[in-house]
Design an enzyme around this catalytic site. Structure first.
Site, PDB file in Angstrom:
ATOM      1  N   ARG A 181       0.859  -1.205   0.000  1.00 25.12           N
ATOM      2  CA  ARG A 181       0.000   0.000   0.000  1.00 25.12           C
ATOM      3  C   ARG A 181       0.885   1.241   0.000  1.00 25.12           C
ATOM      4  NH1 ARG A 181      -4.159   0.593   4.782  1.00 25.12           N
ATOM      5  NH2 ARG A 181      -5.503  -0.711   3.507  1.00 25.12           N
ATOM      6  N   ARG A 211      -4.611   3.590  17.214  1.00 21.08           N
ATOM      7  CA  ARG A 211      -5.370   2.942  16.126  1.00 21.08           C
ATOM      8  C   ARG A 211      -5.051   3.690  14.837  1.00 21.08           C
ATOM      9  NH1 ARG A 211      -7.877  -0.752  13.937  1.00 21.08           N
ATOM     10  NH2 ARG A 211      -9.712  -1.796  14.756  1.00 21.08           N
ATOM     11  N   LYS A 212      -5.653   3.240  13.720  1.00 18.99           N
ATOM     12  CA  LYS A 212      -5.475   3.970  12.457  1.00 18.99           C
ATOM     13  C   LYS A 212      -6.022   5.391  12.574  1.00 18.99           C
ATOM     14  CE  LYS A 212      -8.211   3.170   8.921  1.00 18.99           C
ATOM     15  NZ  LYS A 212      -9.138   2.566   7.912  1.00 18.99           N
ATOM     16  N   GLY A 235     -17.001  -5.459   1.721  1.00 20.77           N
ATOM     17  CA  GLY A 235     -17.083  -6.899   1.937  1.00 20.77           C
ATOM     18  C   GLY A 235     -17.335  -7.332   3.365  1.00 20.77           C
ATOM     19  N   CYS A 275     -14.583  -0.366   4.427  1.00 20.97           N
ATOM     20  CA  CYS A 275     -13.573   0.277   3.564  1.00 20.97           C
ATOM     21  C   CYS A 275     -14.200   0.837   2.288  1.00 20.97           C
ATOM     22  CB  CYS A 275     -12.498  -0.729   3.191  1.00 20.97           C
ATOM     23  SG  CYS A 275     -11.735  -1.522   4.616  1.00 20.97           S
ATOM     24  N   GLY A 276     -15.276   0.218   1.823  1.00 20.69           N
ATOM     25  CA  GLY A 276     -15.960   0.697   0.614  1.00 20.69           C
ATOM     26  C   GLY A 276     -16.998   1.765   0.909  1.00 20.69           C
TER      27      GLY A 276
HETATM   28 FE1  SRM Z   1      -9.799  -0.460   5.093  1.00 17.11          FE
HETATM   29  C1  SRM Z   1      -8.716  -2.800   7.283  1.00 17.11           C
HETATM   30  C2  SRM Z   1      -8.621  -2.206   2.532  1.00 17.11           C
HETATM   31  C3  SRM Z   1     -10.192   2.260   3.122  1.00 17.11           C
HETATM   32  C4  SRM Z   1     -11.816   0.941   7.480  1.00 17.11           C
HETATM   33  N1  SRM Z   1      -8.762  -2.186   4.942  1.00 17.11           N
HETATM   34  C5  SRM Z   1      -8.394  -2.977   5.969  1.00 17.11           C
HETATM   35  C6  SRM Z   1      -7.456  -4.074   5.491  1.00 17.11           C
HETATM   36  C7  SRM Z   1      -6.064  -3.575   5.669  1.00 17.11           C
HETATM   37  C8  SRM Z   1      -7.668  -5.392   6.248  1.00 17.11           C
HETATM   38  C9  SRM Z   1      -6.631  -6.423   5.930  1.00 17.11           C
HETATM   39  O1  SRM Z   1      -5.570  -6.428   6.549  1.00 17.11           O
HETATM   40  O2  SRM Z   1      -6.894  -7.238   5.065  1.00 17.11           O
HETATM   41  C10 SRM Z   1      -7.884  -4.156   3.997  1.00 17.11           C
HETATM   42  C11 SRM Z   1      -6.820  -4.599   3.030  1.00 17.11           C
HETATM   43  C12 SRM Z   1      -7.437  -5.485   1.974  1.00 17.11           C
HETATM   44  C13 SRM Z   1      -6.638  -5.557   0.726  1.00 17.11           C
HETATM   45  O3  SRM Z   1      -5.903  -6.548   0.520  1.00 17.11           O
HETATM   46  O4  SRM Z   1      -6.776  -4.652  -0.087  1.00 17.11           O
HETATM   47  C14 SRM Z   1      -8.438  -2.757   3.782  1.00 17.11           C
HETATM   48  N2  SRM Z   1      -9.358  -0.014   3.214  1.00 17.11           N
HETATM   49  C15 SRM Z   1      -8.978  -0.907   2.269  1.00 17.11           C
HETATM   50  C16 SRM Z   1      -9.010  -0.298   0.886  1.00 17.11           C
HETATM   51  C17 SRM Z   1      -7.946  -0.857  -0.049  1.00 17.11           C
HETATM   52  C18 SRM Z   1     -10.417  -0.499   0.270  1.00 17.11           C
HETATM   53  C19 SRM Z   1     -10.468  -0.214  -1.212  1.00 17.11           C
HETATM   54  O5  SRM Z   1     -10.623  -1.195  -1.953  1.00 17.11           O
HETATM   55  O6  SRM Z   1     -10.315   0.928  -1.623  1.00 17.11           O
HETATM   56  C20 SRM Z   1      -8.848   1.185   1.259  1.00 17.11           C
HETATM   57  C21 SRM Z   1      -7.411   1.599   1.372  1.00 17.11           C
HETATM   58  C22 SRM Z   1      -7.271   3.068   1.666  1.00 17.11           C
HETATM   59  C23 SRM Z   1      -5.855   3.526   1.625  1.00 17.11           C
HETATM   60  O7  SRM Z   1      -5.359   3.763   0.512  1.00 17.11           O
HETATM   61  O8  SRM Z   1      -5.236   3.641   2.688  1.00 17.11           O
HETATM   62  C24 SRM Z   1      -9.504   1.192   2.629  1.00 17.11           C
HETATM   63  N3  SRM Z   1     -10.755   1.320   5.294  1.00 17.11           N
HETATM   64  C25 SRM Z   1     -10.884   2.256   4.320  1.00 17.11           C
HETATM   65  C26 SRM Z   1     -11.873   3.215   4.705  1.00 17.11           C
HETATM   66  C27 SRM Z   1     -12.401   4.350   3.831  1.00 17.11           C
HETATM   67  C28 SRM Z   1     -11.787   5.695   4.055  1.00 17.11           C
HETATM   68  O9  SRM Z   1     -10.721   5.817   4.677  1.00 17.11           O
HETATM   69  O10 SRM Z   1     -12.404   6.634   3.582  1.00 17.11           O
HETATM   70  C29 SRM Z   1     -12.338   2.839   5.955  1.00 17.11           C
HETATM   71  C30 SRM Z   1     -13.456   3.515   6.775  1.00 17.11           C
HETATM   72  C31 SRM Z   1     -13.023   4.840   7.311  1.00 17.11           C
HETATM   73  C32 SRM Z   1     -12.291   4.769   8.605  1.00 17.11           C
HETATM   74  O11 SRM Z   1     -11.284   4.077   8.690  1.00 17.11           O
HETATM   75  O12 SRM Z   1     -12.722   5.427   9.547  1.00 17.11           O
HETATM   76  C33 SRM Z   1     -11.630   1.644   6.311  1.00 17.11           C
HETATM   77  N4  SRM Z   1     -10.179  -0.836   7.051  1.00 17.11           N
HETATM   78  C34 SRM Z   1     -11.085  -0.188   7.838  1.00 17.11           C
HETATM   79  C35 SRM Z   1     -11.166  -0.854   9.107  1.00 17.11           C
HETATM   80  C36 SRM Z   1     -12.064  -0.441  10.305  1.00 17.11           C
HETATM   81  C37 SRM Z   1     -11.309   0.534  11.169  1.00 17.11           C
HETATM   82  C38 SRM Z   1     -11.762   0.574  12.596  1.00 17.11           C
HETATM   83  O13 SRM Z   1     -11.565   1.622  13.251  1.00 17.11           O
HETATM   84  O14 SRM Z   1     -12.272  -0.428  13.121  1.00 17.11           O
HETATM   85  C39 SRM Z   1     -10.275  -1.939   9.056  1.00 17.11           C
HETATM   86  C40 SRM Z   1      -9.989  -2.970  10.164  1.00 17.11           C
HETATM   87  C41 SRM Z   1      -8.985  -2.485  11.149  1.00 17.11           C
HETATM   88  O15 SRM Z   1      -8.300  -1.476  10.937  1.00 17.11           O
HETATM   89  O16 SRM Z   1      -8.858  -3.162  12.161  1.00 17.11           O
HETATM   90  C42 SRM Z   1      -9.680  -1.896   7.744  1.00 17.11           C
HETATM   91 FE1  SF4 Z   2     -13.753  -5.700   4.908  1.00 10.35          FE
HETATM   92 FE2  SF4 Z   2     -12.163  -3.702   4.193  1.00 10.35          FE
HETATM   93 FE3  SF4 Z   2     -11.545  -6.214   3.556  1.00 10.35          FE
HETATM   94 FE4  SF4 Z   2     -13.539  -4.940   2.314  1.00 10.35          FE
HETATM   95  S1  SF4 Z   2     -11.363  -4.447   2.214  1.00 10.35           S
HETATM   96  S2  SF4 Z   2     -13.598  -6.996   3.076  1.00 10.35           S
HETATM   97  S3  SF4 Z   2     -14.443  -3.785   4.039  1.00 10.35           S
HETATM   98  S4  SF4 Z   2     -11.646  -5.277   5.610  1.00 10.35           S
END
Ligand code: SRM
Ligand code: SF4
Length: 532
Positions: A73, A187-188, A442, A447-448
């Site tokens: 990333r 946290r993030k 998903g 994240c979506g």
């Molecule tokens: Fe996300 C965790 C993908 C935007 C909330 N997110 C993850 C992980 C890293 C989980 C993992 O380890 O597998 C996903 C990686 C999957 C992969 O292989 O791609 C993942 N998040 C994504 C992306 C790629 C979705 C997308 O297809 O666009 C986005 C990457 C953004 C970037 O470039 O950094 C992405 N994630 C978001 C957003 C949207 C935003 O930021 O506008 C959110 C909601 C907003 C927020 O965070 O407040 C989001 N992701 C989460 C969470 C829930 C956070 C929490 O406080 O609980 C997790 C789980 C965690 O962090 O424990 C998570």
């Molecule tokens: Fe869940 Fe984020 Fe993985 Fe999508 S990319 S399946 S919302 S953790």
């Protein structure tokens, strides 16, 4: 109840959860010095916590779904890319053939796929030479910092955020080298800096958002804090009651808020560790006072109103820039998925027709800026634009999807391919007067961003005919742009194989969609706007 940590010692909590414990044992950033060794050892021999957690401090994500093939990333502040950088990324994933791809993310960023750990030292050298970094892009760090994708191009923009976003990233990451001051947050953390009128980056869902506002006739930013999504709770950001001018004050205020969050944010329960939980615990007055103390000077109160007074634009199509004779062209990238050849092609188009720049959007699309009037027509004839259209059909146009089950082990359903197939099928059956924004995610991590969508679909498991099958909960009512607010769950547990009919009904009942079969039967003179 939350537990604050000692300011002097960020690890002095009464009770450390597993994550706090491993961060206290060894900072994630330290694996930076072990990459050559890891590359020689092979991933199977690496300590499990280094492999599955600490490598994320460098943006390297072990994927249990595809063991040995990592996700990388990046950080692309304000979604800015160049042809040269895109080509560097293309060369990296080209080596992995069908396993290698790139996704444009919902934070106007790029994630590479198929990466082998043995290649990382070389990849990082090439990235550094191209001015690219992936540092601090995962786990308890600040994510990619977003800004308007047409910053500096938009005639109606108020503040060009490109420099500020870059400066904030440089402060947080120590110019891309890694900054131990901010690698152990509870946290993030998400930061967005909006300089336009249409809230192009969903300010309301960020832990800190700067939004343009006039205070006593001076243009600067009002500051919102605490917006976030998580499986447990989703909240829109709330006013800090602070205004800053568009200069280094933005960088300093980010630093101050991050320090307060780092030193006092709750760390016992990771489901209750985002910034808003601290604000809840303390109350806004105490939080603001702590930020002011860390900022080192009195915070000015917020301007009475902000300037985000437009509906959100999606930038698909071509539009004149503020620079006379130049245009930006927004290409639709279906669910953000790119192959190496696509990145090479985008780099070429940016260099041949524009000035070599590319921009990414939070809708997972790509913009080619600075195209002179004289080259626009030829650009629009390029074969790549048949796949990456400037005029996609109504539902496909606004489709956003997270990674889903193909690569993400949290996923409860497959998202991207299903999302695209359904949108295309429904586009073929219905006409719509305006695009309808459908977001797929998903799992409940969101994240979506299903809560910002007209129709949001969140993956879940459903019982059907005695079996567990893939399904979704449905969200509606998300409003973006001016007066943004979050949508709510309206239906739950819809099996994916029933979704086509359910979505079709929602589109007809709530968004004025008209079945093409009826349209064809209608009297002449009742023409509708085609979705295609
Ligand atoms: Fe996300 C965790 C993908 C935007 C909330 N997110 C993850 C992980 C890293 C989980 C993992 O380890 O597998 C996903 C990686 C999957 C992969 O292989 O791609 C993942 N998040 C994504 C992306 C790629 C979705 C997308 O297809 O666009 C986005 C990457 C953004 C970037 O470039 O950094 C992405 N994630 C978001 C957003 C949207 C935003 O930021 O506008 C959110 C909601 C907003 C927020 O965070 O407040 C989001 N992701 C989460 C969470 C829930 C956070 C929490 O406080 O609980 C997790 C789980 C965690 O962090 O424990 C998570
Ligand atoms: Fe869940 Fe984020 Fe993985 Fe999508 S990319 S399946 S919302 S953790």
């Amino acid at each position: 109840m939350t537990t604050s940590i000692d300011t002097a010692n960020p690890t002095a909590t009464a009770k450390l959860n597993k994550f706090e414990q491993f961060k206290a044992d060894k900072d994630g950033l330290l694996v930076k010095h072990e990459l050559e060794r890891f590359a020689r050892m092979g991933w199977e021999a690496i300590d499990d916590t280094d492999l599955t957690h600490r490598l994320k401090w460098l943006g390297i994500f072990f994927r249990p779904v595809t063991p040995g093939k990592f996700m990388l990333r990046l950080r692309l502040p304000n979604g800015l890319l160049t042809g040269y950088k895109a080509r560097t990324l293309a060369e990296i994933i080209q080596r992995y053939g069908e396993d290698g791809s790139a996704d444009v993310t919902t934070r106007q960023n790029i994630q590479l796929r198929g990466i082998l750990l043995e290649d990382i030292p070389d990849i990082f050298r090439r990235m550094q030479a191209a001015g690219l970094t992936s540092v601090q892009s995962g786990m308890d760090n600040v994510r990619n910092i977003t800004g308007s994708p047409i910053a500096g191009l938009d005639a109606d923009e108020l503040i060009d955020t490109q420099g500020l976003v870059r400066k904030v990233q440089d402060m947080i990451t120590n110019n891309g080298e890694g900054n131990p001051a901010f690698t152990n947050l509870p946290r993030k953390f998400n930061i967005a800096i909006e300089g336009g009128r249409d809230n192009s980056i969903h300010a309301e869902i960020n832990d800190i958002a700067f939004v343009p506002a006039y205070r006593e006739g001076v243009l600067g930013f009002n500051v919102l804090v605490g917006g976030f999504f998580s499986a447990r709770r989703c909240e829109a950001a709330v006013p800090l009651d602070a205004w800053v001018p568009p200069d280094d004050s933005v960088v300093e205020l980010c630093r101050a808020i991050l320090e307060v969050y780092r030193d006092h944010g709750p760390r016992v329960n990771r489901q209750k560790a985002r910034l808003m939980w601290l604000i809840d615990d303390w109350g806004m007055d105490r939080f603001r006072a702590a930020v002011e103390a860390a900022y080192g000077q009195p915070l000015l109160s917020a301007a009475a109103s902000d300037e985000m007074d437009w509906d959100k634009r999606d930038h698909i199509g071509w539009y004149p820039q503020k620079q006379v004779g130049l245009n930006y062209v927004g290409l639709h990238i279906p669910v953000g998925r790119l192959q190496a050849t696509d990145l090479f092609d985008l780099a070429r188009l940016a260099e041949v027709y524009g000035n070599g720049e590319l921009r990414l959007t939070v809708e997972q699309n790509v913009i080619i800026p600075n195209v002179p009037d004289s080259r626009l027509e030829v650009l629009l004839q390029e074969p790549l634009l048949e796949r990456f259209s400037i005029a996609p059909s109504a539902l496909t146009r606004s489709l956003v999807s997270c990674t889903g089950a193909q690569f993400c082990n949290f996923a409860l359903v497959e998202t991207k391919q299903r999302a695209l197939a359904l949108a295309r099928a429904l586009d073929g059956e219905l006409t719509l007067a305006q695009p309808v924004r459908i977001h797929w995610t998903g799992c409940p991590n969101s994240c979506g961003q299903p809560q910002v969508a007209d129709i949001g679909l969140m993956g879940t498991k459903v019982r059907k005919d005695g079996k567990t099958v893939e399904g979704v909960d449905i969200f509606m009512g998300g409003k973006v742009g001016k007066e943004a607010h979050l949508g709510e769950k309206v239906q739950q547990g819809i099996p994916c194989d029933e979704l086509h009919g359910v979505l079709r009904s929602l589109l007809i009942d709530h968004f004025g969609a008209i079945p093409r079969s009826l349209e064809e039967a209608a009297e002449p003179g009742t023409a509708m706007v085609s979705a295609e």
